[in-house]
Scaffold this motif. Structure first.
Motif: not given
Lengths: 369, 369
Positions: B187-213
């Motif tokens: 469904e349509k939705s939106e959120a503003v997530v602070p930069s720090r967790p976003m940077r950590e997400v970019a570092r942590i996510l393993p390659a080539d996997e499905t991510v559920k949001l």
């Protein structure tokens, strides 16, 4: 001044000379490097007034001249230029650098007040291989004092005699000594060179080249290929370190270097949680047990050893142990000890080129047994 | 609690979870990570109260239990252990870690007061590939505001709608937008997530996997393989950024990305000597001339371009240009401009996945012509 040169060649030499230049100085000229273009070629100088570096760079000199450029800015500009044939040309107070379709113009300064490179004619000399000098610096400089309480201990003592070159550093808690047989020495002499220039020498010297050493009035000079490095020496008398080198032992431990280093590293994680940073060695037949203790936890490590002589309980600051072990590249080391309050001598099993002494720390534990 | 596990597997997971943990907190418990051993397996949690990470680690659980350990100390101890089968065992208030002949004991804390991992049942969902999420973060997060004047701008706006996922960051001087077509959106939705967790997400996510949001009340959650990352979202209304996206242009520049990036980088060395950090673009038929000027010198760079439309003189803060160019991996880019005081839009020649807007700087020069 007008010169044409390869960008990479000039950049390499600017990198070297910039190492002598102050990062920030109240005298802006001392943040600069001095370029001198003569028919004979291009020379670069850098200095902060205590360390002096001079070297030559290959260049076609079209027009002679001499200028001082802000060192780090010049270095950064060169680092970003593509590899190209670079044309440097002065116009008024500006140097223009042209590299293809990139043109950068920099204000230059007048070299009249720039510190002159010191003379070293008639100094006592020795000759070694650059790799020897680099390893001698690396294996001693970490033990020099960081405190200005006794300024003379912030340097490395360099002793030249016959065919032997000897480097010593000590800070009151530990001593590192490194000896090499070298190509030739003119006459017996010694000097104490501050740590900073010595670290720069270790970084700058090209591999597998002959280094000529010059020792004389207030100055020590390293000359290697087209690079000259001169350092003002520290004044004062160095500690008579030979008197403290132990000549006997009652406990000798022969151990794999990596095993004991890894064990101390693990134990030091908890040791460094408390200020004293202590690791205890319990030396027994076949096994050395490393322990550390802090409010938050403790570690215990068993290391296989070969013991000659008596068992012993002794404690050290883990950093002083690790500093030395990091700089030993041999597979096995020998540790010679006497009592829990006398220094431990560490050396590789092979050769006598490196000796490290570390004082133990007296603990209530270590006298319990 | 008693578990047996592979040291490397546990260390990898501790590394991940530790990213959520405060480096220094007045509440010592919040410097810890929470280990929970159940018959079903081992779970690790970390949190600083705004970011929460939970993941599972393979382990044989011999005896159930739950403890909190000082995160960075535990991580460092694991990093120094050899690769081994590790036995973790609690005794009283201590956890004993045995790895071969190395035994380390650490005091643990009680998890009763540790922040609970938030629930996210019934949230709106979307599904993407981890590589998409990582590049979307990398290509926007740098444009988020560093100032707390408007806290909402310190985060990344995440918009989910139909099969589109959209990330936006802007700081008042520039805007970065990154769009991807993804696997599915509920469904349509939106959120503003602070930069720090976003940077950590970019570092942590393993390659080539499905991510559920998962997007829901005050929270945004990323779930990928055995890792869950939850972040508190920023409250407030985000800027209506769609109103500022330009729809036309009078000057279009098509240029090799590396050529213009290298030229701006060289010009910026002198630009950053003065506070405004300005580079000027003179856009003409076939050539874009980048210039910069400071008290100490100036730079001039010519870059070949393909021009559609009118010539233009315009100035930018060089950092805002370089930040975007560093994150574009395409060979050619398009720059769309109108006047010397209206924003410049930058995008790759191929695709509409990335758009970057930067405001020019008004200079006396740029209106001289």
């Amino acid at each position: 001044m007008k010169i044409i040169c390869e960008k990479n060649e000039l950049h390499k030499k600017v990198d070297i000379v910039t190492r002598a230049v102050a990062v920030k100085s109240p005298v802006y000229l001392l943040e600069g490097i001095y370029l001198k273009a003569e028919k004979a070629g291009l020379t670069l100088y850098g200095s902060d007034g205590t360390l002096y570096i001079r070297c030559r760079a290959a260049a076609d000199v079209i027009e002679e001249g001499e200028i001082v450029l802000p060192a780090r800015l010049f270095d950064e500009i060169l680092s970003k230029f593509e590899d190209c044939e670079l044309v440097l040309n002065t116009e008024g107070n500006n140097l223009t650098m042209q590299c293809g379709r990139s043109v950068t113009t920099l204000c230059f300064m007048d070299p009249a007040e720039y510190p002159a490179f010191p003379l070293y004619d008639g100094f006592k000399t020795a000759k070694a291989v650059s790799n020897q000098i680099v390893s001698m610096i690396d294996q001693t400089v970490f033990a020099a004092s960081l405190s200005e309480d006794k300024p003379i201990l912030t340097g490395i003592l360099i002793e030249m005699e016959k065919e032997t070159l000897n480097f010593v550093a000590l800070d009151g808690y530990r001593l590192a000594m490194r000896k090499e047989v070298i190509q030739e020495t003119a006459e017996k002499s010694e000097a104490v060179v501050p740590s900073r220039p010595m670290r720069e020498v270790a970084r700058i010297l090209p591999a597998d080249e002959t280094v000529k050493l010059y020792c004389g009035s207030g100055l020590f000079v390293f000359v290697c290929a087209d690079i000259e490095i001169a350092a003002r020496v520290l004044q004062g008398e160095y500690i008579k370190y030979r008197n403290i080198l132990p000549t006997e032992y009652s406990t000798r431990v022969i151990v794999n270097k990596k095993s004991i280093q890894d064990s101390i590293e693990r134990a030091s994680i908890l040791a460094k949680q408390s200020k004293a940073n202590l690791v205890n060695f319990k030396i027994e037949e076949n096994v050395l047990t490393v322990t550390s203790d802090s409010e938050i936890g403790k570690a215990k490590e068993e290391v296989e050893i070969n013991l000659l002589g008596k068992t012993l309980d002794i404690s050290f600051n883990s950093r002083y142990m690790l500093d030395a072990l990091k700089e030993i590249y041999d597979e096995e080391i020998v540790m010679d000890l006497n009592t829990s309050i006398s220094p431990c001598a560490i050396r590789p099993v092979q050769g006598d080129g490196f000796l490290y002494l570390v004082l133990p720390v007296k603990t209530s534990n270590s006298y319990g047994a």
